[in-house]
Enzyme design. Sequence first.
Site, PDB file in Angstrom:
ATOM      1  N   LYS A 155       5.848 -14.324   8.186  1.00  0.00           N
ATOM      2  CA  LYS A 155       5.874 -15.678   8.217  1.00  0.00           C
ATOM      3  C   LYS A 155       6.530 -16.495   8.739  1.00  0.00           C
ATOM      4  O   LYS A 155       8.130 -16.210   9.328  1.00  0.00           O
ATOM      5  CB  LYS A 155       5.275 -15.598   7.343  1.00  0.00           C
ATOM      6  CG  LYS A 155       5.450 -16.435   5.623  1.00  0.00           C
ATOM      7  CD  LYS A 155       4.843 -17.448   5.023  1.00  0.00           C
ATOM      8  CE  LYS A 155       5.787 -18.355   3.959  1.00  0.00           C
ATOM      9  NZ  LYS A 155       4.660 -18.629   3.065  1.00  0.00           N
ATOM     10  N   TYR A 187      21.027 -43.472  22.712  1.00  0.00           N
ATOM     11  CA  TYR A 187      19.670 -44.277  22.104  1.00  0.00           C
ATOM     12  C   TYR A 187      19.974 -44.952  21.591  1.00  0.00           C
ATOM     13  O   TYR A 187      20.723 -44.495  19.684  1.00  0.00           O
ATOM     14  CB  TYR A 187      18.641 -43.047  22.253  1.00  0.00           C
ATOM     15  CG  TYR A 187      17.978 -42.334  23.567  1.00  0.00           C
ATOM     16  CD1 TYR A 187      17.276 -43.857  24.652  1.00  0.00           C
ATOM     17  CD2 TYR A 187      17.757 -41.473  23.050  1.00  0.00           C
ATOM     18  CE1 TYR A 187      16.661 -42.435  25.432  1.00  0.00           C
ATOM     19  CE2 TYR A 187      17.264 -40.452  23.913  1.00  0.00           C
ATOM     20  CZ  TYR A 187      17.171 -41.140  25.518  1.00  0.00           C
ATOM     21  OH  TYR A 187      16.579 -40.609  26.411  1.00  0.00           O
TER      22      TYR A 187
END
EC number: 5.1.1.1
Length: 382
Positions: free
Chosen positions: A38, A273
Amino acid sequence: MLASYSRCWAEIDTQAISHNVKEVQKLIGQTKIMGIVKANAYGHGDIECARALVECGIDYFGVSSVDEALRLRQAGICENILILGYTPEEHFHYLHEENIVQSLISYSYAQCLNDYAKEKKVKIRAHCKVDTGMCRTGIIYQDQEKNLDEIVSEYQMSNLQVEGIFSHFPVSDDLSKENKDFTSHQIELFHEVIVALKEKGIDPGIRHIQNSYGILNYGDLGFDYCRPGLLYMGVTSDDSIPIESQPDFIPILSLYANVSLVKWIHPGQSVSYGRHYIASKPVKVATISIGYADGLPRLVSNQNLEVLVNGVRCPLIGNICMDQCMVDVTNVDSVHQGDIVCIIGTQNGERVTVDQISRLAHTINNETLSCITARVPRLEKR
């Protein structure tokens, strides 16, 4: 190592899967393996991993949804596939059209699925999910509430072919006495259900309860299947968690990116940033072409996460950006645009692990690996 393919890429060593499967088999005796693929095999590539597992003799796969099951079918995977989660009613037709096994996540859900199958005059394969302590999906069978009648009724539904029964461990990774006792009691409850079904003349079908840590810590419980996910990928959820066994796993995933720019910055100049990193001396900075949109968590910014640049450990500096991040390469003699940086894996004898990222991000390796995004190519190691 593969040659540079893209701005960043993952390399998958599918040959190591065979080794890891053998390590799992040492722990579980005659119990068979249901390969859990999965979430794109936890970010490793579901189709590639499934094909490698088929070569190892694996005949059952676990997925979370019908679309994941259909991906395997469309790729030519003919083996049994169990959907561990919910399938919406409008997609029920895929279950019988593509020979997919559905988990019965509740009694009312089983009734709905049976009504559909009766209307369409088909039989739908299913496994009964029993909730022995996870409290997520399944019919509750715990000390406070034992809904055996509902479990029996699921097996008796006319248009469901209930071929198995399973449950799930929430704390099989925890070796404290309290949680070992909890897991052991789950096993007792699961056995109790199976015995009760047999006493009523019902064949419970294939039985499975062990997830990865259930395998590592509880060994051979004598059930028909177990459900390893990360184990055949060569890692556990957290390297710091003690386990009862000592398997020799080989991680199958490595993660790389290219150097896109190298420059010197001066004292007082800041990086990225927020200006969280300000140079106190001349620093040689390499910009590398991987960021949080590729799955490198922004949360590990400014925590001295080390990557390998030409085999030398170098810390990330400044905030990780969406597509890029910066590395202090002052101690690397020669760094050029296009050089390969190793974020997870081995380079020139040095190794950096996914676990190092996960610890700084305060999460588990399952999440870190699953969050490597679709835009990162997965290349099979040759």
